[in-house]
Design a protein around this motif. Structure first.
Motif, PDB file in Angstrom:
ATOM      1  N   ASP A  23      38.185  -5.945  64.094  1.00 30.31           N
ATOM      2  CA  ASP A  23      39.217  -5.387  64.968  1.00 30.31           C
ATOM      3  C   ASP A  23      40.444  -6.287  65.020  1.00 30.31           C
ATOM      4  OD1 ASP A  23      37.649  -3.160  65.548  1.00 30.31           O
ATOM      5  OD2 ASP A  23      36.744  -4.119  67.303  1.00 30.31           O
ATOM      6  N   GLU A  24      40.222  -7.598  65.063  1.00 28.15           N
ATOM      7  CA  GLU A  24      41.342  -8.545  65.073  1.00 28.15           C
ATOM      8  C   GLU A  24      42.095  -8.490  63.744  1.00 28.15           C
ATOM      9  OE1 GLU A  24      44.154 -11.279  66.261  1.00 28.15           O
ATOM     10  OE2 GLU A  24      42.742 -10.097  67.450  1.00 28.15           O
ATOM     11  N   ARG A  33      44.288  -5.467  63.788  1.00 30.80           N
ATOM     12  CA  ARG A  33      45.436  -5.679  64.691  1.00 30.80           C
ATOM     13  C   ARG A  33      46.520  -6.488  63.983  1.00 30.80           C
ATOM     14  NH1 ARG A  33      41.476  -5.680  68.749  1.00 30.80           N
ATOM     15  NH2 ARG A  33      40.997  -7.890  68.522  1.00 30.80           N
ATOM     16  N   ARG A  34      46.089  -7.511  63.258  1.00 27.10           N
ATOM     17  CA  ARG A  34      47.084  -8.359  62.562  1.00 27.10           C
ATOM     18  C   ARG A  34      47.725  -7.620  61.390  1.00 27.10           C
ATOM     19  NH1 ARG A  34      44.893 -14.536  62.801  1.00 27.10           N
ATOM     20  NH2 ARG A  34      44.297 -14.508  64.991  1.00 27.10           N
ATOM     21  N   ARG A  38      48.226  -4.392  61.352  1.00 24.24           N
ATOM     22  CA  ARG A  38      49.148  -3.465  62.023  1.00 24.24           C
ATOM     23  C   ARG A  38      50.447  -4.178  62.372  1.00 24.24           C
ATOM     24  NH1 ARG A  38      46.106  -1.891  65.864  1.00 24.24           N
ATOM     25  NH2 ARG A  38      45.521   0.107  64.965  1.00 24.24           N
TER      26      ARG A  38
END
Length: 76
Positions: free
Chosen positions: A66-67, A70-71, A73
């Motif tokens: 998930d991290e 996010r990065r 994105r």
């Protein structure tokens, strides 16, 4: 359109993690990117780069898909 590169350590057995990250990136951003490449490496490497810019490195951050997304994105 952008390119994402995931470099992973073959001797360490990180292929499964790299494939998991590749799948997550394609699922979330498939229409916004040209390609997600898996690149073989060694010496414990597991990194993600967007258009040549490093956005996540296992040596600095805990493994969390998930991290990573996010990065990615944020870099897109």
């Amino acid at each position: 359109m952008s390119e994402v590169e995931i470099e992973y350590c073959v001797p360490c057995g990180f292929l499964g993690r790299a494939e998991e990250m590749q799948h997550a990136v394609l699922e979330q951003f498939g229409e916004r990117i040209d390609r997600v490449s898996l690149v073989t490496g060694d010496h414990g490497v597991l990194t993600v780069a967007v258009d040549g810019e490093l956005v996540w490195d296992k040596s600095e951050d805990e493994y969390d898909v998930d991290e990573v997304t996010r990065r990615v994105r944020a870099a897109l």
